[in-house]
Design an enzyme around this catalytic site. Structure first.
Site, PDB file in Angstrom:
ATOM      1  N   GLU A  93      44.486  47.263  37.736  1.00 28.11           N
ATOM      2  CA  GLU A  93      45.383  48.410  37.938  1.00 28.11           C
ATOM      3  C   GLU A  93      46.483  48.411  36.876  1.00 28.11           C
ATOM      4  O   GLU A  93      46.848  49.471  36.358  1.00 28.11           O
ATOM      5  CB  GLU A  93      45.994  48.363  39.349  1.00 28.11           C
ATOM      6  CG  GLU A  93      45.001  48.679  40.464  1.00 28.11           C
ATOM      7  CD  GLU A  93      43.949  47.594  40.672  1.00 28.11           C
ATOM      8  OE1 GLU A  93      44.240  46.399  40.442  1.00 28.11           O
ATOM      9  OE2 GLU A  93      42.813  47.942  41.076  1.00 28.11           O
ATOM     10  N   GLN A 135      49.736  27.283  32.498  1.00 26.97           N
ATOM     11  CA  GLN A 135      50.552  28.480  32.306  1.00 26.97           C
ATOM     12  C   GLN A 135      51.458  28.745  33.505  1.00 26.97           C
ATOM     13  O   GLN A 135      50.964  28.955  34.614  1.00 26.97           O
ATOM     14  CB  GLN A 135      49.613  29.680  32.108  1.00 26.97           C
ATOM     15  CG  GLN A 135      50.331  31.004  31.915  1.00 26.97           C
ATOM     16  CD  GLN A 135      49.374  32.183  31.923  1.00 26.97           C
ATOM     17  OE1 GLN A 135      48.349  32.161  32.602  1.00 26.97           O
ATOM     18  NE2 GLN A 135      49.694  33.214  31.168  1.00 26.97           N
ATOM     19  N   GLY A 136      52.769  28.757  33.276  1.00 26.11           N
ATOM     20  CA  GLY A 136      53.711  29.028  34.358  1.00 26.11           C
ATOM     21  C   GLY A 136      54.296  30.421  34.244  1.00 26.11           C
ATOM     22  O   GLY A 136      55.417  30.600  33.744  1.00 26.11           O
ATOM     23  N   SER A 195      46.313  42.634  36.396  1.00 25.14           N
ATOM     24  CA  SER A 195      45.265  43.180  37.264  1.00 25.14           C
ATOM     25  C   SER A 195      44.674  44.437  36.633  1.00 25.14           C
ATOM     26  O   SER A 195      45.276  45.038  35.742  1.00 25.14           O
ATOM     27  CB  SER A 195      45.844  43.527  38.637  1.00 25.14           C
ATOM     28  OG  SER A 195      46.629  44.705  38.537  1.00 25.14           O
ATOM     29  N   GLU A 221      45.128  37.156  25.344  1.00 27.48           N
ATOM     30  CA  GLU A 221      44.290  36.721  26.449  1.00 27.48           C
ATOM     31  C   GLU A 221      43.226  37.767  26.736  1.00 27.48           C
ATOM     32  O   GLU A 221      42.087  37.447  27.025  1.00 27.48           O
ATOM     33  CB  GLU A 221      45.159  36.484  27.691  1.00 27.48           C
ATOM     34  CG  GLU A 221      44.379  35.933  28.875  1.00 27.48           C
ATOM     35  CD  GLU A 221      45.199  35.884  30.161  1.00 27.48           C
ATOM     36  OE1 GLU A 221      46.372  36.269  30.127  1.00 27.48           O
ATOM     37  OE2 GLU A 221      44.643  35.446  31.177  1.00 27.48           O
TER      38      GLU A 221
END
Lengths: 397, 376
Positions: free
Chosen positions: A384, A125-126, A382, A243
């Site tokens: 957050e 994954q880029g 993240s 995901e």
């Protein structure tokens, strides 16, 4: 309302349990949390499942999915977690696969989906860049149209296991004049293309799980563009939601708590098994309670999915709580092994012998796993960022 | 696996929600809890009329055949409105004892009266020195002829000032804190020798210290087998905890929603305070705590019929998790309301108070973590 599985679901559980017992590679038992495996070990179970037709359960059946209900998929992941199986990596199966069958053209589906299903083709994954982490839309890698090709230049980072990858999916800026989210495209890149360079990044556990990926004048045929040019952000967000839905890791954490209890029964503290020490046992119970809460929360989300509601912003809760629990589990495991958490097993041995590593086997990976799992609250958006999502989508602020 | 409510449960929720909205508004509640009696018998009568008081009893016993999920739905709505009327002690606790272990005569005498709203019960189990141990009893019931004589002091008996009847736990044998020798009795509150000292609780309810001085009760007052009441008490209090957790979930839901709304209205530095990320993330953590508390409440409720160990583990998990969520949400709600949060005028402070006292009912977080550890 009830928590019972139906007789059909029980029968399904028996079926997959038997299949796993008979087919899961013996030498990879309990290897599920390790990141330092050779390529073929990562792929072993994936390939077996590919032959069985079970490698992509969540996909639509016309693309090779099993047609299992969300509950059956839950049972499937629970049964795999019981043996701590090394599951098919998410980059093909859970990320680019769904993007291709949802937004790709027929040619792309025919070309790429079979290799993802079988485990023959390894994807990476880029997305992230050195300057584009949580603010992913600020990415700078460019893809400039030149005849039948895009010419890609830029640097990606945190490319997980790219050292093994055959193909990658990259977010590239195709319209530098558009607003941040609007000029991005989703492009598939053969990792053997000249100009692609993968450099390993050493992590805290001593392993090489992620990489920097440099792209210098990489020429990619235009047919590798997925969907429409400049619409890549839509596909990227779609992928991130996908995901997140499996990210809670409930079944695996359940198995982790069992192992933690085994370790704590084996370790001695103040002349008694550590698990008899109330201060420690209390922490394990708290973790078990938090996990029970997460499990029911995930089941409620699954029930919603079964009733036709897609994984919504609630999956951000699963990500936050799931990763907090995974981290807490590795933290307590490291606490449990006590002083034998200190020896480093990934480096050069100082005594130049082939002797068994010092300390009990279960202590060997405790610190490395603890260090490694700090990544979970950082990746996949993240924790957050997940809170920002809940703020916006659920609290409406 | 099924997380759907039945049509009937949805109807009960809607009906109660309307009742609370239309007749239990904040001003009315404020006046009622400050009135001499502290509650509203007319609300109780309506609950009887709506069939709420008979919901968890079987049809054979004169009820409507509901179960723990129905109690959960009801208690959640009560929690949203901070309803003080004693559904929990009357229907869940006393009703639970009668349902599980009552004789035909006891059921006949009491369940019909509960369903009709004519009998109100309080559950006298706690003692000044017993903390959360149901077997740590100084109250005694000594055999006297065919009956018993009760002596002792029960602490903070919620709803006792409104009660016509009491369910009392007492020691009929064994040593203090022994698992055996605990018995359960049902008696009218006006039985000679029963005296009470009534008071207001910080969360707007009423309670009593209840004193028993040579109270003579007949053998028929005993519920279940003599000396073997502890398992029964654990069964009923586990049911009470699940219901109480549902009440807390209702209160947390409202406290959180009020806080988010307040952050939208309240402006500082020229903008709504809800635009500050430092507050947004705290409200997200409140939301997450609420959702996981709901999950644990489901778990406890749906495991009430499981084997003893599984039931106790699930119930203790819920009391721990919901207790922690209640603490977090109550405190954060007040903080985000700023000075208004600590005034008597704003509703939020009263939700905070109810959520605070919730922790001490039927065992706090520490107590249930300990029980969870002991069952591991």
């Amino acid at each position: 309302m009830n928590l019972e599985f139906t007789p059909e679901e029980q029968a399904f559980r028996d079926e997959v349990r038997t299949f796993i017992a008979e087919n899961y590679p013996k030498h990879l038992a309990d290897a599920g949390l390790r990141e330092d495996l050779p390529r073929e070990d990562f792929l072993a179970w994936h390939k077996i499942l590919g032959k069985k037709g079970w490698s992509v359960p969540a996909w639509p059946t016309q693309y090779g999915g099993t047609g299992w209900t969300p509950t059956q998929r839950y049972i499937w992941s629970e049964e795999n977690a019981r043996v701590n199986a090394i599951m098919p990596l998410p980059f093909g199966v859970a990320m680019v696969g769904p993007v291709i069958y949802t937004f790709g053209n027929e040619e792309q589906k025919a070309r790429h989906l079979p290799g993802i299903r079988s485990g023959e083709v390894w994807w990476c994954q880029g997305y992230s860049e050195p300057g584009a982490g949580s603010d992913l839309a600020s990415l700078k890698t460019t893809a400039v149209r030149d005849g039948d090709h895009y010419v890609i230049n830029g640097q990606k980072t945190w490319t997980t296991l790219a050292q093994y990858a055959d193909w990658g999916f990259f977010l590239c800026r195709t319209d530098p004049t558009a607003k941040a989210q609007e000029g991005i495209s989703f492009i598939l890149v053969d990792m053997k293309t000249p100009g692609v360079e993968v450099k390993p990044i050493k992590l805290l556990d001593g392993g090489y799980e992620v990489n920097e990926t440099w792209l210098t004048d990489v020429r990619v045929p235009v047919e590798n563009l997925v969907g429409q040019e400049n619409k890549g952000w839509t596909y990227a967000k779609f992928l991130l939601a996908h995901e997140r839905s499996g990210i809670a890791g409930v079944a695996r954490s359940k198995r982790g708590i069992e192992k933690l209890r085994e370790i704590a029964a084996n370790e001695t503290a103040y002349g008694e098994p550590l698990i008899k020490d109330f201060d420690f046992a209390r922490k394990v119970s708290q973790l078990e309670i938090d996990l029970a809460a997460l499990e029911i929360t995930e089941l409620r989300t699954l029930a919603g999915e079964q009733a036709g509601k897609g994984p919504g912003p609630e999956s951000s809760i699963l990500k936050i709580k799931g990763t907090e629990i995974q981290q807490r589990l590795t933290e307590l495991t490291l606490e449990a092994v006590g002083t034998y958490g200190a020896p480093f097993h990934g480096g050069v041995s100082n005594d130049n012998t082939n002797e068994h590593p010092v300390g009990p086997d279960y202590a060997q990976y405790a610190a490395a796993t603890y260090f490694n799992m700090r990544k979970t609250s950082i990746y996949g958006g993240s924790n957050e960022i997940q809170r920002n999502i809940i703020t916006k989508m659920i609290l409406g602020l | 696996m099924d997380f759907n409510f039945t049509e009937e449960q949805d109807m009960v929720r809607d009906g109660l929600s309307r009742l609370v909205r239309e007749q239990y508004d904040w001003e009315t509640r404020r006046k009622a809890i400050a009135s001499p009696s502290g509650w509203r018998p007319e609300i109780w009568a309506q609950l009887a009329e709506l069939g709420i008081l008979g919901m968890p009893f079987s049809e054979a016993d004169g009820g409507f055949g509901g179960g723990p999920v129905d109690a959960m739905v009801i208690m959640e709505e009560f929690g949203k409105g901070l309803v003080v009327e004693p559904f929990l002690p009357t229907v869940v606790c006393a009703g639970g004892f009668l349902k599980h272990a009552g004789t035909a005569a006891q059921k006949e005498e009491h369940i019909g009266a509960i369903v009709a709203g004519s009998a109100v019960f309080a559950f006298a189990y706690a003692e000044p020195k017993g903390r959360y141990d149901y077997a740590d009893l100084e109250t005694t019931a000594k055999k006297d002829g065919s009956g018993y004589v009760l002596n002792g002091h029960k602490a903070v008996v919620i709803g006792a000032p409104w009660a016509s009847h009491l369910v009392v736990t007492a020691r009929t044998g064994g040593e203090r804190r022994d698992r055996s020798g605990v018995s359960v009795f049902v008696l009218a509150k006006d039985t000679p020798g029963v005296t009470t000292r009534d008071y207001v609780t910080v969360d707007g309810r009423r309670a009593s210290e209840v004193y028993f001085e040579n109270v003579s009760i007949p053998a028929e007052a005993l519920i279940g087998a003599e000396g073997e009441g502890l398992a029964l008490i654990e069964t009923v209090t586990d049911e009470a905890i699940a219901a109480l957790c549902a009440e807390a979930c209702g209160a947390m839901k409202v406290a959180h929603a009020m806080t988010v709304e307040y952050s939208r209205q309240r402006k500082q530095f020229g903008v709504p305070i809800g635009s500050f990320q430092v507050l947004q993330h705290r409200m997200v953590d409140m939301y997450t705590a609420y959702e996981t508390a709901v999950s644990l409440t489901y778990l406890a409720t749906l495991r009430l019929g499981a084997d003893e160990r599984e039931r106790k583990k699930a119930v203790s998990a819920a009391k721990v998790g919901v207790g922690q969520a209640a603490r977090l949400i109550g405190q954060e709600a007040v903080q985000i309301h700023g000075g208004n949060g600590v005034t008597d005028e704003y509703a939020i402070g009263h939700y905070f108070k109810r959520l605070t006292i919730f922790d001490s009912e039927f065992g706090n977080v520490d107590h249930h973590l300990k029980r969870h550890v002991s069952l591991a």
